[in-house]
Design a protein around this motif. Structure first.
Motif, PDB file in Angstrom:
ATOM      1  N   ASN A 460       0.826  -1.178   0.131  1.00 36.06           N
ATOM      2  CA  ASN A 460       0.142  -0.186  -0.022  1.00 36.06           C
ATOM      3  C   ASN A 460       0.792   1.082  -0.093  1.00 36.06           C
ATOM      4  OD1 ASN A 460      -2.390  -1.524   0.066  1.00 36.06           O
ATOM      5  ND2 ASN A 460      -2.907  -1.043   2.111  1.00 36.06           N
ATOM      6  N   PHE A 461       0.384   2.409  -0.449  1.00 35.50           N
ATOM      7  CA  PHE A 461       0.989   3.610  -0.590  1.00 35.50           C
ATOM      8  C   PHE A 461       0.209   4.818  -0.040  1.00 35.50           C
ATOM      9  CE2 PHE A 461      -0.148   2.361  -4.727  1.00 35.50           C
ATOM     10  CZ  PHE A 461      -1.053   3.579  -5.204  1.00 35.50           C
ATOM     11  N   TYR A 462       1.061   5.663   0.152  1.00 34.76           N
ATOM     12  CA  TYR A 462       0.466   6.879   0.413  1.00 34.76           C
ATOM     13  C   TYR A 462       0.578   7.987  -0.356  1.00 34.76           C
ATOM     14  CZ  TYR A 462       0.871   5.588   5.466  1.00 34.76           C
ATOM     15  OH  TYR A 462       1.004   4.957   6.775  1.00 34.76           O
ATOM     16  N   VAL A 463      -0.724   8.588  -1.035  1.00 33.37           N
ATOM     17  CA  VAL A 463      -0.626   9.651  -2.038  1.00 33.37           C
ATOM     18  C   VAL A 463      -0.419  10.743  -1.382  1.00 33.37           C
ATOM     19  CG1 VAL A 463      -2.121  10.698  -3.896  1.00 33.37           C
ATOM     20  CG2 VAL A 463      -2.433   8.265  -3.276  1.00 33.37           C
ATOM     21  N   VAL A 464       0.610  11.355  -1.324  1.00 32.74           N
ATOM     22  CA  VAL A 464       1.154  12.618  -0.752  1.00 32.74           C
ATOM     23  C   VAL A 464       0.967  13.846  -1.583  1.00 32.74           C
ATOM     24  CG1 VAL A 464       2.775  11.425   0.722  1.00 32.74           C
ATOM     25  CG2 VAL A 464       3.506  12.348  -1.647  1.00 32.74           C
ATOM     26  N   GLY A 465       0.684  13.845  -2.777  1.00 36.18           N
ATOM     27  CA  GLY A 465       0.411  14.944  -3.817  1.00 36.18           C
ATOM     28  C   GLY A 465      -0.296  14.586  -5.299  1.00 36.18           C
ATOM     29  N   TRP A 466      -0.890  15.712  -5.643  1.00 35.02           N
ATOM     30  CA  TRP A 466      -1.224  15.388  -7.108  1.00 35.02           C
ATOM     31  C   TRP A 466      -1.371  16.746  -7.781  1.00 35.02           C
ATOM     32  CZ3 TRP A 466      -5.892  17.307  -8.874  1.00 35.02           C
ATOM     33  CH2 TRP A 466      -6.784  17.889  -8.068  1.00 35.02           C
ATOM     34  N   GLY A 467      -1.471  16.815  -9.158  1.00 36.66           N
ATOM     35  CA  GLY A 467      -1.733  18.078  -9.710  1.00 36.66           C
ATOM     36  C   GLY A 467      -1.845  17.936 -11.062  1.00 36.66           C
ATOM     37  N   ILE A 468      -2.387  19.090 -11.885  1.00 34.19           N
ATOM     38  CA  ILE A 468      -2.769  18.997 -13.241  1.00 34.19           C
ATOM     39  C   ILE A 468      -1.315  19.605 -13.933  1.00 34.19           C
ATOM     40  CG2 ILE A 468      -4.173  19.673 -15.232  1.00 34.19           C
ATOM     41  CD1 ILE A 468      -5.292  17.579 -13.447  1.00 34.19           C
ATOM     42  N   GLY A 469      -1.024  19.092 -15.201  1.00 31.16           N
ATOM     43  CA  GLY A 469       0.242  19.709 -15.664  1.00 31.16           C
ATOM     44  C   GLY A 469       1.401  19.064 -15.368  1.00 31.16           C
ATOM     45  N   ASN A 470       2.799  19.284 -15.549  1.00 35.14           N
ATOM     46  CA  ASN A 470       3.895  18.859 -15.348  1.00 35.14           C
ATOM     47  C   ASN A 470       4.209  19.073 -13.981  1.00 35.14           C
ATOM     48  OD1 ASN A 470       4.164  18.273 -18.088  1.00 35.14           O
ATOM     49  ND2 ASN A 470       5.256  20.028 -18.435  1.00 35.14           N
ATOM     50  N   PHE A 471       4.733  17.919 -13.362  1.00 39.51           N
ATOM     51  CA  PHE A 471       5.452  18.023 -12.101  1.00 39.51           C
ATOM     52  C   PHE A 471       6.662  18.835 -11.864  1.00 39.51           C
ATOM     53  CE2 PHE A 471       8.397  16.143  -8.843  1.00 39.51           C
ATOM     54  CZ  PHE A 471       7.689  16.231  -7.731  1.00 39.51           C
ATOM     55  N   ASP A 472       6.567  19.655 -10.703  1.00 36.03           N
ATOM     56  CA  ASP A 472       7.504  20.636 -10.687  1.00 36.03           C
ATOM     57  C   ASP A 472       8.401  20.098  -9.360  1.00 36.03           C
ATOM     58  OD1 ASP A 472       9.398  22.776  -9.800  1.00 36.03           O
ATOM     59  OD2 ASP A 472       8.085  24.449 -11.014  1.00 36.03           O
ATOM     60  N   ILE A 501       3.448   9.252  -4.704  1.00 38.31           N
ATOM     61  CA  ILE A 501       3.259   8.321  -3.854  1.00 38.31           C
ATOM     62  C   ILE A 501       4.517   7.988  -3.189  1.00 38.31           C
ATOM     63  CG2 ILE A 501       1.494   7.351  -5.079  1.00 38.31           C
ATOM     64  CD1 ILE A 501       3.042   5.002  -5.560  1.00 38.31           C
ATOM     65  N   ARG A 502       4.353   7.522  -1.741  1.00 40.10           N
ATOM     66  CA  ARG A 502       5.388   7.118  -0.906  1.00 40.10           C
ATOM     67  C   ARG A 502       5.073   5.870  -0.316  1.00 40.10           C
ATOM     68  NH1 ARG A 502       8.187  12.415   2.288  1.00 40.10           N
ATOM     69  NH2 ARG A 502       8.946  13.700   0.310  1.00 40.10           N
ATOM     70  N   PHE A 503       6.239   4.738  -0.105  1.00 36.57           N
ATOM     71  CA  PHE A 503       5.831   3.736   0.591  1.00 36.57           C
ATOM     72  C   PHE A 503       7.295   3.337   1.016  1.00 36.57           C
ATOM     73  CE2 PHE A 503       6.561   2.690  -3.757  1.00 36.57           C
ATOM     74  CZ  PHE A 503       7.415   1.486  -3.852  1.00 36.57           C
ATOM     75  N   LYS A 504       7.322   2.405   2.256  1.00 35.21           N
ATOM     76  CA  LYS A 504       8.474   1.653   2.446  1.00 35.21           C
ATOM     77  C   LYS A 504       8.553   0.186   1.954  1.00 35.21           C
ATOM     78  CE  LYS A 504      11.086   0.792   6.917  1.00 35.21           C
ATOM     79  NZ  LYS A 504      10.933   0.782   8.182  1.00 35.21           N
ATOM     80  N   ALA A 505       9.705   0.079   1.401  1.00 29.74           N
ATOM     81  CA  ALA A 505       9.841  -1.289   0.704  1.00 29.74           C
ATOM     82  C   ALA A 505      10.259  -2.404   1.579  1.00 29.74           C
ATOM     83  CB  ALA A 505      10.860  -1.227  -0.302  1.00 29.74           C
TER      84      ALA A 505
END
Length: 626
Positions: A460-472, A501-505
């Protein structure tokens, strides 16, 4: 330990005025529900009596594979399901016992076929209840209702897949969407069997929704009723009151429905969100009915809910972006703050030259394709987990790129045609044990910008951010939510946008990651992670954990997939294999239910503690009262 018997077989079903045979589990469509508690271990005995190969992901088919969607399978990839990634298919007539290990999942997950397109009919719910002595983080509902969103083709589903893979274009759209296996009142020959939920005024119901749709995100709403989201993908969320849902293929959402309106009949309805300009889609609406208990005279017709416009990208992305983890002392979160591994993956629709100098139905006479970091997945004929364990060279490469091989303005309105051609390969990305991973998905506008519901097996992973357009990379991380991001296994990357997203492997194994639009995975939008069991492991090192896993239920040589471990004695190093053949006497008689009409689950199945003891009982009626 709980044990379930699953018999894969064809069964006749009638929808939209015609009858056809479909592939099912135990003759049921949707398939049987599995009931469990957090921390349980489940053995599912799969007997393939169908006419095609199969695997099951407990969470797809040239063969059928059953997958348990969203179950992390801690240190146990051998039963994860993806064909030729973690296991070989079960041949017709073959048997396989799959071990499902639940860790901290609690809520709603699902299982489905994991190869070709058989998951259109081979799927079902997994309902995971709190451990004894613990409770839901919300008032106990009066009853619980699984609600499975599906779809129906009048044509044979494998023929649909084979046709578009051969002609290089888009697949034919489905003929109907479904709620609990039924199209609803707005489709021909469907009114008598429409799913009906009888509720009692003043009561609250926990609705466990699963989107099994093949190629569309769906908007869903209930007429005149506001709903409260309390969970997604087997994790709890902060209560979110809303008038609609946007749910991606592969995703589950739990919500509370309060029966607080004037006693009447009300429609609940779902229809597709489609962001791809000029791409035809099934623009129809499936319905079910909420009917209040009592002698009330229903209005005719019942009111329909208001749903967002079919192309409302903001409505889809905003809903997903509003989810937050519960993040309290009883349900804490552990978002990685210091990142050791940074990845940036582009998600693109592509084109390839048509084979044999023919003309295909894709743009410019080419064949449609899809890629991650401009690599189109080339499936192997030996599964990657097997090759990793046996140290077989030449099956896959270990150089899947951390970043795109070339950077460009990913979401520009016009992009050079030469960027559309991907590279075909079977590459993996090795991630070290206990490394902390940040992965940014970046959608591109190559060929056609579109949303991508990305699903990761094993974590499972945490969704820490999202947006429209190119990631900066300089600006956008400053706005990450590191306090209460949602914990999920599937995230809809918005059209021409990004998601981080972030997760620990911390779960060693071979784990597939892919888009959950079935046409995109058929075109090659997927890749594989190998999570090592030690921080210094190399991709060619066979570690003790893989030996242990192999001892606990490897499927069998690719040339003889019907055997479970009989032909695997050469790799069993130590210990006793707890996964066995079907118990004596566990025959076809276990499937006497053979439901005539899988309209709904009965109240006995989904109410009270009886479900934990009688998960395979369950009668079917056309109308269910709670």
């Amino acid at each position: 330990m709980r044990r379930f018997y699953s018999q894969v077989k064809e069964a006749p079903y009638t929808r939209l005025c015609s009858t056809k045979n479909i592939l099912t589990v135990n003759g049921q469509f949707p398939g049987p529900t599995l009931y469990a508690q957090t921390g349980d271990t489940i053995i599912v005995d799969v007997h393939n009596r169908g006419n095609q190969n199969i695997t099951i992901h407990w969470y797809e088919l040239l063969s059928l594979s059953l997958s348990r969607h969203g179950v992390k399978m801690p240190r146990y990839p051998w039963s994860d399901g993806p064909e030729f990634i973690t296991q070989c298919p079960i041949k017709p007539g073959g048997k396989f016992s799959q071990k499902i290990v639940l860790s901290d999942e609690e809520g709603t997950l699902w299982w489905h076929a994991h190869s070709d397109w058989s998951r259109a009919t081979v799927h079902g719910a997994i309902l995971i209840y709190p451990k004894n002595g613990t409770n839901y983080p919300f008032p106990k509902p009066h009853a619980e209702v699984p609600l499975i969103l599906g779809e129906w083709w009048k044509s044979d589903i494998q023929a649909v897949m084979e046709e578009f893979m051969e002609n290089g274009g888009d697949p034919n759209n489905s003929d109907a969407y479904l709620i609990n296996g039924q199209p609803g009142d707005l489709y021909p020959c469907s009114i008598p069997d429409t799913f009906k939920l009888t509720v009692e005024y003043g009561k609250t119901y926990l609705v466990r929704m699963i989107n099994t749709i093949m190629n569309n995100i769906l908007f869903f709403s209930v007429a005149n009723h506001q709903i409260t989201v309390v969970g997604t993908d087997g994790s709890y969320t902060k209560p979110l009151k809303t008038n609609y849902l946007a749910i991606s293929p592969g995703q589950t959402i739990d919500f509370l429905l309060e029966a607080n309106q004037k006693p009447n009949h009300y429609y609940m309805a779902a229809r597709a969100y489609n962001s791809a300009k000029g791409v035809p889609f099934a623009n129809t609406t499936t319905t079910a009915i909420i009917q209040y208990k009592g002698n009330n005279r229903p209005s005719s017709p019942p009111p329909l809910p208001l749903l967002p416009a079919y192309n409302d990208t903001n409505a889809s992305a905003s809903f997903a972006g509003s989810l937050r983890s519960l993040a309290n002392k009883d349900h804490p979160i552990n978002v990685p703050l210091k990142i050791s591994t940074k990845l940036f993956f582009t998600l693109s629709i592509n084109t390839l030259p048509c084979a044999n100098n023919n003309s295909c139905e894709g743009p410019g006479g080419n064949q449609l394709s899809a890629s991650v970091n401009n690599i189109t997945l080339q499936h192997t004929r030996t599964d990657i987990l097997e090759a990793y364990y046996r140290q077989r060279n030449g099956i896959y490469g270990n150089d899947f790129p951390k970043f795109p091989t070339s950077a460009f303005n990913y979401t520009a309105d016009s992009l050079p045609v030469e960027l559309q051609t991907p590279r075909k390969a079977s590459e993996v990305r090795v991630i070290k044990y206990n490394s902390t991973v940040e992965l940014v998905f970046q959608g591109t506008n190559l060929v056609a910008g579109v949303d991508h519901p990305m699903h990761l097996h094993g974590y499972n992973f945490y969704v820490v951010g999202w947006g429209i357009g190119n990631f900066d990379k300089r600006k956008d991380p400053k706005n990450y939510n590191l306090v209460d991001p949602p914990l999920v296994n599937t995230i809809a990357v918005p059209k021409n946008g990004w998601a981080a997203i972030r997760f620990k492997a911390d779960n060693p194994g071979v784990w597939f990651m892919h888009c959950h639009f079935e046409r995109h995975i058929s075109w090659g939008m997927g890749m594989t992670f190998i999570g090592t069991s030690q921080a210094n492991s190399s991709p060619n090192e066979v570690t003790e954990i893989f030996e242990d896993q192999s001892n606990q239920g490897r499927q069998g040589d690719p040339r003889n997939t019907a055997s479970i471990m009989e032909n695997r004695k050469d790799i069993v190093v130590k210990g006793k294999n707890p996964v066995t053949e079907l118990a004596e006497g566990e025959k076809e008689t276990k499937d006497k239910s053979n439901r005539k009409n899988s309209v709904e689950a009965s109240a006995e199945q989904i109410k009270g503690k009886e479900i934990m003891q009688n998960s395979n009982s369950g009668k079917t009626n056309k109308e269910t009262a709670y």
